[in-house]
Design a protein around this motif. Structure first.
Motif, PDB file in Angstrom:
ATOM      1  N   VAL A   1      39.554 -38.677  64.120  1.00  0.00           N
ATOM      2  CA  VAL A   1      39.239 -37.337  63.624  1.00  0.00           C
ATOM      3  C   VAL A   1      40.075 -36.271  64.332  1.00  0.00           C
ATOM      4  O   VAL A   1      40.044 -35.105  63.939  1.00  0.00           O
ATOM      5  CB  VAL A   1      37.738 -37.020  63.786  1.00  0.00           C
ATOM      6  N   ASP A   2      40.828 -36.659  65.366  1.00  0.00           N
ATOM      7  CA  ASP A   2      41.688 -35.731  66.098  1.00  0.00           C
ATOM      8  C   ASP A   2      43.123 -36.223  66.070  1.00  0.00           C
ATOM      9  O   ASP A   2      43.385 -37.433  66.178  1.00  0.00           O
ATOM     10  CB  ASP A   2      41.241 -35.606  67.560  1.00  0.00           C
ATOM     11  N   LYS A   3      44.057 -35.290  65.958  1.00  0.00           N
ATOM     12  CA  LYS A   3      45.475 -35.644  65.996  1.00  0.00           C
ATOM     13  C   LYS A   3      45.896 -36.030  67.414  1.00  0.00           C
ATOM     14  O   LYS A   3      45.374 -35.517  68.397  1.00  0.00           O
ATOM     15  CB  LYS A   3      46.337 -34.460  65.525  1.00  0.00           C
ATOM     16  N   LEU A   4      46.841 -36.956  67.486  1.00  0.00           N
ATOM     17  CA  LEU A   4      47.429 -37.307  68.768  1.00  0.00           C
ATOM     18  C   LEU A   4      48.106 -36.076  69.365  1.00  0.00           C
ATOM     19  O   LEU A   4      48.974 -35.470  68.723  1.00  0.00           O
ATOM     20  CB  LEU A   4      48.466 -38.417  68.585  1.00  0.00           C
TER      21      LEU A   4
ATOM     22  N   TYR B   1      44.736 -39.976  65.735  1.00  0.00           N
ATOM     23  CA  TYR B   1      45.647 -40.472  64.700  1.00  0.00           C
ATOM     24  C   TYR B   1      46.957 -39.725  64.806  1.00  0.00           C
ATOM     25  O   TYR B   1      47.022 -38.602  65.321  1.00  0.00           O
ATOM     26  CB  TYR B   1      45.038 -40.308  63.299  1.00  0.00           C
ATOM     27  N   LEU B   2      48.013 -40.352  64.314  1.00  0.00           N
ATOM     28  CA  LEU B   2      49.336 -39.748  64.298  1.00  0.00           C
ATOM     29  C   LEU B   2      49.924 -39.915  62.909  1.00  0.00           C
ATOM     30  O   LEU B   2      50.030 -41.040  62.409  1.00  0.00           O
ATOM     31  CB  LEU B   2      50.256 -40.402  65.329  1.00  0.00           C
ATOM     32  N   GLU B   3      50.296 -38.810  62.287  1.00  0.00           N
ATOM     33  CA  GLU B   3      50.989 -38.863  60.998  1.00  0.00           C
ATOM     34  C   GLU B   3      52.464 -39.119  61.252  1.00  0.00           C
ATOM     35  O   GLU B   3      53.093 -38.413  62.057  1.00  0.00           O
ATOM     36  CB  GLU B   3      50.792 -37.553  60.241  1.00  0.00           C
TER      37      GLU B   3
ATOM     38  N   THR C   1      52.124 -40.984  56.188  1.00  0.00           N
ATOM     39  CA  THR C   1      51.864 -40.024  55.109  1.00  0.00           C
ATOM     40  C   THR C   1      52.839 -38.853  55.089  1.00  0.00           C
ATOM     41  O   THR C   1      52.802 -38.034  54.168  1.00  0.00           O
ATOM     42  CB  THR C   1      50.433 -39.475  55.230  1.00  0.00           C
ATOM     43  N   LYS C   2      53.708 -38.747  56.078  1.00  0.00           N
ATOM     44  CA  LYS C   2      54.656 -37.638  56.101  1.00  0.00           C
ATOM     45  C   LYS C   2      55.898 -37.991  55.282  1.00  0.00           C
ATOM     46  O   LYS C   2      56.300 -39.161  55.209  1.00  0.00           O
ATOM     47  CB  LYS C   2      55.056 -37.309  57.546  1.00  0.00           C
TER      48      LYS C   2
END
Length: 511
Positions: free
Chosen positions: A7-10, A239-241, A341-342
């Motif tokens: 739920v939080d970005k790296l 998570y990391l996009e 996803t980027k």
């Protein structure tokens, strides 16, 4: 208290800029302090310790042969965040509970800049340890490009200071290797993995004992501690996009006790290009990477064929490793998530080269000595586990005194029931082999009776190391050259709970 995943970005850890330039060297003044940091969406801000106002500390990014100087300024409060066990050597009631000294793990430095455990100091240097020598540490960085890390190292409370947040990343680069065309810039990033448990109010939880400790209350607090949540770069299960292209990740196991046996949920391989002290000779294609506390692995992950996928780094290392309980696949069996996803910003011109760097081996025939060193499990006066090196304690007379420039073989005879990651300051070494032996026979007779052939290290362990996994029931041999400095340095198990409770010894490099 287990928390929601992904739920939080790296976080992107910033790179620290020098404060000044003194006598031709970049000079850093880094404040060590207490503050609050948001570690998870569903947690109140957590009180932590850190460097330059952040946890983990900022990246110190230098070039090979770039001399830098650092003043590590202790501005911590008078009371510790976590419970102090005053029965531990070096943490007695007469010693200040809040004190620190910083070690750049893997650095090749003079002993007075190494972060010796007894070289601690308090705020404003009002109280200093028995070995305190200087306020400014020098790092010549005259070593191969590698991913190192820095962390607190004060005797008796290293486990507490690191758990409170005193850890950061230190990178040495070599522009002469740019021809390798590895992923770089935004596609080259560190992943510092740690585990933590939180109270309902967001504060850090760490086990405590009565004073004096009662082994029936919490017998494991000085053996190992495995927390409930996995953090990467200071966020819980982030998570990391990513773009559908190749990325270089510098993975650091910064946990106190936990091992990580990592795979990708997409069943694709890691391309491991480096270990503790720099590049491997050639990339190793491997589906799994095992890291003990303090070990590092540099890897390339190719997301180009995984557009739209969510990929998790999983972990199935038992705790304690390798004979402990299994991890929960829904919690500590996961580390972080990649979201492919980027959009691809530009063509991916990076490559995975066939050859990285030559590794000139040390010759066994040049070794002047082979030392047999036992890793022992005993009990202290309170019935707690007491892990020792050669049945010796920190304050015992120094027995290991290699001459500068000489080569030795160290053979770790693990009589305990778990793997110990052994770290030796100053030097780098190569793993020679591991061989099973009869532990009961050795304990009864003192004689080594092997039960199988010596096995060379895995392909992705055949680079220069500074931390080695010594497995239970095995003889682990490493070969070391003691260069370039003389003086006093520590060596120890890097399970921090073991290190604090006597599994650490000094050695002295002499002329």
């Amino acid at each position: 208290m287990a928390l929601a995943k992904y739920v939080d970005k790296l976080p992107t850890i910033p790179t620290l800029k020098p404060t000044d330039r003194v006598e031709g060297a970049d000079y850093y003044k880094i404040v060590i302090s207490q503050f609050k940091e948001k570690l998870h969406r569903d947690l109140p801000p957590t009180t932590v310790w850190g460097f330059a106002g952040r946890y983990p500390g900022p990246i110190i990014d230098v070039m090979k042969n770039q001399w830098i100087s650092i003043q590590w300024l202790n501005e911590l409060p008078p009371e510790h965040l976590l419970p102090i066990d005053t029965t531990v050597h070096g943490a007695e009631p007469s010693v200040p509970s809040v004190r620190t000294v910083i070690h750049v793990h893997g650095s090749v430095v003079q002993p007075e800049s190494d972060g010796y455990p007894d070289a601690w100091y308090t705020k404003d240097y009002k109280v200093v340890g028995p070995m305190f020598t200087r306020k400014v540490y020098d790092y010549p960085n005259q070593q191969p490009a590698a991913t190192l890390w820095y962390h607190a190292h004060a005797i008796g409370i290293t486990r507490l200071n690191v758990y409170a947040g005193l850890a950061g990343i230190y990178i040495i680069r070599n522009p002469a290797l740019d021809y390798l065309q590895l992923p770089k810039d935004a596609y080259d990033m560190p992943l510092l993995i740690q585990d933590r448990t939180f109270n309902e109010d967001g504060s850090l939880y760490y086990p405590s004992q009565t004073d004096p400790p009662n082994p029936y209350v919490n017998p494991s607090v000085l053996s190992d501690y495995f927390a409930e949540n996995i953090l990467v770069n200071g966020k819980v299960w982030p998570y990391l996009e990513v773009e559908p292209r190749k990325y270089r990740f510098r993975i650091i196991n910064g946990s106190n006790s936990r091992f990580y046996n990592m795979k990708l949920s997409s069943n694709q391989p890691f391309y491991q290009i480096g270990t503790d002290q720099g590049f491997l000779e050639s990339p190793v294609v491997t589906p799994v990477i095992l890291l003990a506390p303090a070990e590092r692995a540099e890897v390339i992950i190719d997301f180009s064929g995984h557009r739209g996928e969510h990929i998790v780094i999983t972990n199935d290392a038992a705790s304690p490793y390798p004979r402990g309980g299994p991890v929960d696949p829904d919690t500590t069996g996961q580390i972080m998530q990649f979201r492919v996803t980027k959009k691809l910003k530009s063509r991916d011109n990076s490559i995975i080269p066939y050859h990285l760097t030559p590794i000139d081996p040390l010759s066994v025939k040049d070794a002047v000595l082979e030392r047999d060193i036992t890793l022992d499990r005993m009990e202290d006066e309170y019935g707690r586990a007491l892990l020792l090196l050669d049945k010796r304690r920190w304050h015992d007379p120094i027995e290991i005194k290699p001459e500068v420039g000489t080569i030795e073989i160290w053979k770790f005879i693990n009589l305990a029931n778990s793997t110990h990651p052994i770290h030796i300051h100053l030097v780098r070494f190569l793993v020679l082999d591991r061989q099973p032996f009869d532990v009961d026979h050795y304990q009864a007779t003192g004689e080594i009776m092997t039960t199988g052939p010596a096995v060379p290290p895995e392909l992705n362990e055949r680079g220069w190391k500074d931390t080695v996994r010594a497995n239970p029931g095995e003889l682990t041999r490493i070969i070391i050259k003691f260069v370039p400095y003389t003086g006093l340095y520590p060596w120890h198990c890097h399970i921090l709970e073991h290190e604090d409770h006597e599994m650490m010894l000094p050695y002295e490099v002499i002329y």
